[in-house]
Design a protein around this motif. Structure first.
Motif, mmCIF file in Angstrom:
data_model
loop_
_atom_site.group_PDB
_atom_site.id
_atom_site.type_symbol
_atom_site.label_atom_id
_atom_site.label_comp_id
_atom_site.label_asym_id
_atom_site.label_seq_id
_atom_site.Cartn_x
_atom_site.Cartn_y
_atom_site.Cartn_z
ATOM 1 N N VAL A 87 -13.020 -1.014 -32.074
ATOM 2 C CA VAL A 87 -11.578 -2.264 -32.922
ATOM 3 C C VAL A 87 -11.492 -3.364 -32.502
ATOM 4 C CG1 VAL A 87 -11.752 -0.658 -34.753
ATOM 5 C CG2 VAL A 87 -9.756 -1.017 -32.648
ATOM 6 N N PRO A 88 -10.637 -4.840 -33.184
ATOM 7 C CA PRO A 88 -10.546 -5.336 -32.661
ATOM 8 C C PRO A 88 -8.928 -5.364 -31.883
ATOM 9 C CG PRO A 88 -11.260 -6.162 -35.093
ATOM 10 C CD PRO A 88 -11.630 -4.815 -34.576
ATOM 11 N N ILE A 89 -9.076 -5.979 -30.803
ATOM 12 C CA ILE A 89 -7.340 -5.884 -30.440
ATOM 13 C C ILE A 89 -5.812 -6.629 -31.028
ATOM 14 C CG2 ILE A 89 -5.523 -6.905 -28.792
ATOM 15 C CD1 ILE A 89 -8.274 -6.247 -27.308
ATOM 16 N N GLY A 90 -6.717 -7.636 -31.722
ATOM 17 C CA GLY A 90 -5.200 -8.155 -33.139
ATOM 18 C C GLY A 90 -5.386 -9.755 -32.234
ATOM 19 N N LEU A 91 -4.412 -9.600 -32.205
ATOM 20 C CA LEU A 91 -4.023 -11.165 -31.504
ATOM 21 C C LEU A 91 -4.413 -11.587 -30.483
ATOM 22 C CD1 LEU A 91 -2.886 -14.137 -32.775
ATOM 23 C CD2 LEU A 91 -1.136 -13.175 -33.081
ATOM 24 N N LEU A 92 -4.955 -12.768 -29.849
ATOM 25 C CA LEU A 92 -4.594 -13.282 -28.021
ATOM 26 C C LEU A 92 -4.032 -14.297 -27.494
ATOM 27 C CD1 LEU A 92 -8.644 -11.405 -27.583
ATOM 28 C CD2 LEU A 92 -6.989 -10.128 -28.065
ATOM 29 N N MET A 93 -3.788 -13.697 -26.586
ATOM 30 C CA MET A 93 -2.580 -15.395 -26.318
ATOM 31 C C MET A 93 -3.759 -15.634 -24.960
ATOM 32 S SD MET A 93 0.363 -16.906 -25.601
ATOM 33 C CE MET A 93 1.022 -17.381 -24.121
ATOM 34 N N VAL A 94 -4.341 -16.207 -24.927
ATOM 35 C CA VAL A 94 -5.215 -16.658 -23.663
ATOM 36 C C VAL A 94 -4.816 -18.243 -22.675
ATOM 37 C CG1 VAL A 94 -7.642 -17.013 -22.712
ATOM 38 C CG2 VAL A 94 -7.316 -15.822 -24.014
ATOM 39 N N ILE A 95 -4.106 -18.779 -22.204
ATOM 40 C CA ILE A 95 -4.196 -20.018 -21.035
ATOM 41 C C ILE A 95 -4.621 -19.384 -19.630
ATOM 42 C CG2 ILE A 95 -1.538 -20.449 -19.748
ATOM 43 C CD1 ILE A 95 -0.585 -18.146 -21.217
ATOM 44 N N PHE A 96 -5.733 -20.818 -20.238
ATOM 45 C CA PHE A 96 -6.670 -20.931 -19.420
ATOM 46 C C PHE A 96 -6.368 -22.519 -18.103
ATOM 47 C CE2 PHE A 96 -8.029 -22.868 -23.141
ATOM 48 C CZ PHE A 96 -8.592 -24.011 -23.425
ATOM 49 N N GLU A 97 -7.397 -22.753 -17.558
ATOM 50 C CA GLU A 97 -6.817 -23.567 -16.388
ATOM 51 C C GLU A 97 -8.541 -25.036 -17.077
ATOM 52 O OE1 GLU A 97 -11.141 -21.122 -14.109
ATOM 53 O OE2 GLU A 97 -8.951 -21.002 -12.519
ATOM 54 N N ILE A 100 -3.453 -13.187 -21.629
ATOM 55 C CA ILE A 100 -5.226 -13.141 -21.150
ATOM 56 C C ILE A 100 -4.608 -14.394 -19.994
ATOM 57 C CG2 ILE A 100 -7.427 -13.353 -20.205
ATOM 58 C CD1 ILE A 100 -7.281 -11.449 -22.572
ATOM 59 N N PRO A 101 -3.855 -14.456 -18.655
ATOM 60 C CA PRO A 101 -3.332 -15.940 -17.882
ATOM 61 C C PRO A 101 -4.244 -16.231 -16.877
ATOM 62 C CG PRO A 101 -2.284 -13.919 -17.398
ATOM 63 C CD PRO A 101 -2.996 -13.196 -18.439
ATOM 64 N N ARG A 102 -5.497 -17.198 -16.647
ATOM 65 C CA ARG A 102 -5.832 -17.238 -15.886
ATOM 66 C C ARG A 102 -5.187 -18.567 -15.111
ATOM 67 N NH1 ARG A 102 -11.284 -16.872 -15.531
ATOM 68 N NH2 ARG A 102 -10.612 -17.936 -13.948
ATOM 69 N N GLY A 103 -5.673 -18.709 -14.285
ATOM 70 C CA GLY A 103 -4.548 -19.463 -12.914
ATOM 71 C C GLY A 103 -3.774 -19.145 -11.502
ATOM 72 N N SER A 104 -3.139 -19.751 -11.037
ATOM 73 C CA SER A 104 -2.905 -19.524 -9.620
ATOM 74 C C SER A 104 -2.054 -18.032 -9.495
ATOM 75 C CB SER A 104 -1.973 -20.424 -8.612
ATOM 76 O OG SER A 104 -0.657 -20.331 -9.793
ATOM 77 N N ASN A 105 -2.000 -17.153 -8.417
ATOM 78 C CA ASN A 105 -1.007 -16.295 -8.140
ATOM 79 C C ASN A 105 0.193 -16.137 -8.816
ATOM 80 O OD1 ASN A 105 -3.265 -14.455 -7.064
ATOM 81 N ND2 ASN A 105 -2.795 -15.388 -5.313
ATOM 82 N N GLU A 106 0.543 -16.842 -8.813
ATOM 83 C CA GLU A 106 2.739 -17.322 -8.969
ATOM 84 C C GLU A 106 2.222 -18.015 -10.884
ATOM 85 O OE1 GLU A 106 0.229 -19.277 -6.816
ATOM 86 O OE2 GLU A 106 1.093 -18.430 -4.782
ATOM 87 N N PHE A 107 1.164 -18.189 -10.864
ATOM 88 C CA PHE A 107 1.305 -18.539 -12.745
ATOM 89 C C PHE A 107 0.676 -17.007 -12.930
ATOM 90 C CE2 PHE A 107 -0.845 -18.500 -16.679
ATOM 91 C CZ PHE A 107 0.093 -19.767 -17.287
ATOM 92 N N VAL A 108 0.112 -15.512 -12.962
ATOM 93 C CA VAL A 108 -0.197 -14.823 -13.301
ATOM 94 C C VAL A 108 0.943 -13.945 -13.413
ATOM 95 C CG1 VAL A 108 -1.455 -13.014 -13.106
ATOM 96 C CG2 VAL A 108 -3.063 -15.236 -13.503
ATOM 97 N N ALA A 109 1.745 -13.909 -12.330
ATOM 98 C CA ALA A 109 3.237 -13.329 -11.807
ATOM 99 C C ALA A 109 4.214 -13.721 -12.932
ATOM 100 C CB ALA A 109 3.127 -13.326 -10.636
ATOM 101 N N TYR A 110 3.784 -15.127 -12.926
ATOM 102 C CA TYR A 110 5.317 -15.379 -13.966
ATOM 103 C C TYR A 110 5.367 -15.286 -15.246
ATOM 104 C CZ TYR A 110 7.696 -18.879 -17.246
ATOM 105 O OH TYR A 110 8.030 -19.170 -18.273
ATOM 106 N N VAL A 111 3.907 -15.245 -16.292
ATOM 107 C CA VAL A 111 3.339 -14.558 -16.615
ATOM 108 C C VAL A 111 3.770 -13.278 -17.466
ATOM 109 C CG1 VAL A 111 1.741 -13.655 -18.853
ATOM 110 C CG2 VAL A 111 1.856 -16.222 -17.377
ATOM 111 N N LYS A 112 3.500 -12.182 -15.940
ATOM 112 C CA LYS A 112 4.004 -10.970 -15.820
ATOM 113 C C LYS A 112 5.077 -10.186 -16.364
ATOM 114 C CE LYS A 112 -0.950 -8.896 -14.206
ATOM 115 N NZ LYS A 112 -0.995 -8.813 -12.565
#
Length: 342
Positions: A106-116, A195-207
């Motif tokens: 089934v679909p997940i629903g609503l995704l938020m993707v932050i890309f480079e 789903i964040p795409r970017g530096s380690n620091e940015f992904v850690a910030y999102v989490k």
């Protein structure tokens, strides 16, 4: 924006496969039919980047070419022609008399993707989201703002045309500021996955700043290992292509590992000559420096260069190469060059 995207996602889930296919085909065609509009917007981003003195590597990531648009068109048409991946029964078991448990896609629903920076990623992400029946919120890099806006407009029109108005452009929301991102990260009641795409620091910030489930991917430190059995021609061809075809991409080679016997059979020397003739700067690990393959040493074994630069090191064999990759890689893309063993 969030409520509208979620509402349209629910409508998309209910559409038959043929309707979703029609939307994807419309998007693919629109990218070529309105390519001039997209390329003009991209040129504005490139000119702004040069004015702001951003790096050549980043400019390369931002740039959209007619060839990239053709590849996008072909890829999305291919995606549309795949069998429906929704509603598939993956497994089934009987829990009790008359009570059956099924695992269904089934679909997940609503995704938020932050890309480079790469704006063509927007079209790729949209195509995958719609194929899987999901709504989407997108935040691209500020250096590609004009390109992202143009792609969003073209795709939005195509969605409404391809669905005969059953789905509106609101299913794809375009986020344009960091403040909006911060607000959206607090909406765990409406957004199903980030789903964040970017530096380690940015992904850690999102989490660290959301309760929404996060599918995080950071850097792509990619390796090519050349075995002692590899021919000179194969090794040179693969290594040069892996580094120079698109050095700004996440799957470009960052580290070249050479079997120690390639020093004796001449493969190592020819590979390094081929790289340098293609303007690649080769930084050496301790063994590569001792062997005279490189003039500049680096202590950083884990680095994504995103440019015509790579690390070169000598290993005793495939086991040491694997250990090196496990210790210094990021689980992204790895390659081995060897003879045909059939």
């Amino acid at each position: 924006m969030v409520c509208k995207a979620r509402k349209e996602a629910r409508k998309l889930m209910a559409l038959p496969h043929a309707a979703r296919q029609s939307v994807l085909h419309a998007i693919a065609s629109a990218l070529m039919e309105r390519s001039d509009e997209i390329l003009e917007a991209n040129q504005l981003d490139l000119e702004a980047g040069e004015t702001n003195s951003i790096s050549a590597s980043l400019l390369n990531r931002i740039k959209i070419t007619p060839e990239k648009l053709k590849a996008l068109e072909a890829g999305i048409h291919q995606l549309a022609d795949l069998d429906d991946q929704l509603g598939l029964v993956r497994s089934k078991r009987e829990l009790a008399d008359g009570l059956e448990l099924s695992l269904v896609t089934v679909p997940i629903g609503l995704l938020m993707v932050i890309f480079e920076a790469r704006p063509e990623s927007l079209a790729q992400i949209v195509a995958l989201a719609l194929t899987s029946g999901n709504g989407l919120l997108l935040k691209g890099g500020k250096d590609a703002a004009c390109s992202n806006e143009a792609l969003h407009n073209v795709i939005g029109d195509a969605i409404e045309i391809g669905s005969n108005g059953e789905i509106t452009r609101d299913i794809i929301g375009l986020v344009t500021s960091r403040r909006q991102v911060q607000e959206l990260l607090s909406m765990d009641d409406a957004i199903d996955l980030v789903i964040p795409r970017g530096s380690n620091e940015f992904v850690a910030y999102v989490k660290a700043n959301t309760h929404i489930p996060v599918l995080g991917h950071a850097d792509g430190v990619c390796h090519v290992y050349v075995d002692k059995s590899a021919s000179e021609a194969d090794a040179c061809k693969v290594v040069v292509d892996a580094k120079t075809d698109y050095p700004a991409s996440s799957n470009a080679m960052d580290t070249l590992l050479l079997h120690k016997d390639t020093l004796k059979n001449g493969v190592a020397l020819h590979v390094l000559q081929a790289l340098r003739s293609n303007h690649v700067k080769c930084l050496g690990g301790a063994k590569a420096m001792s062997a005279g393959l490189c003039d500049v040493m680096t202590k950083n074994k884990h680095h994504e260069y995103e440019d015509l630069i790579c690390l070169v090191e000598i290993v005793d064999g495939i086991d040491e190469a694997i250990d090196w990759i496990h210790e210094n890689g990021s689980g992204h893309t790895e390659t081995i060059v060897c003879a045909d063993t059939d």
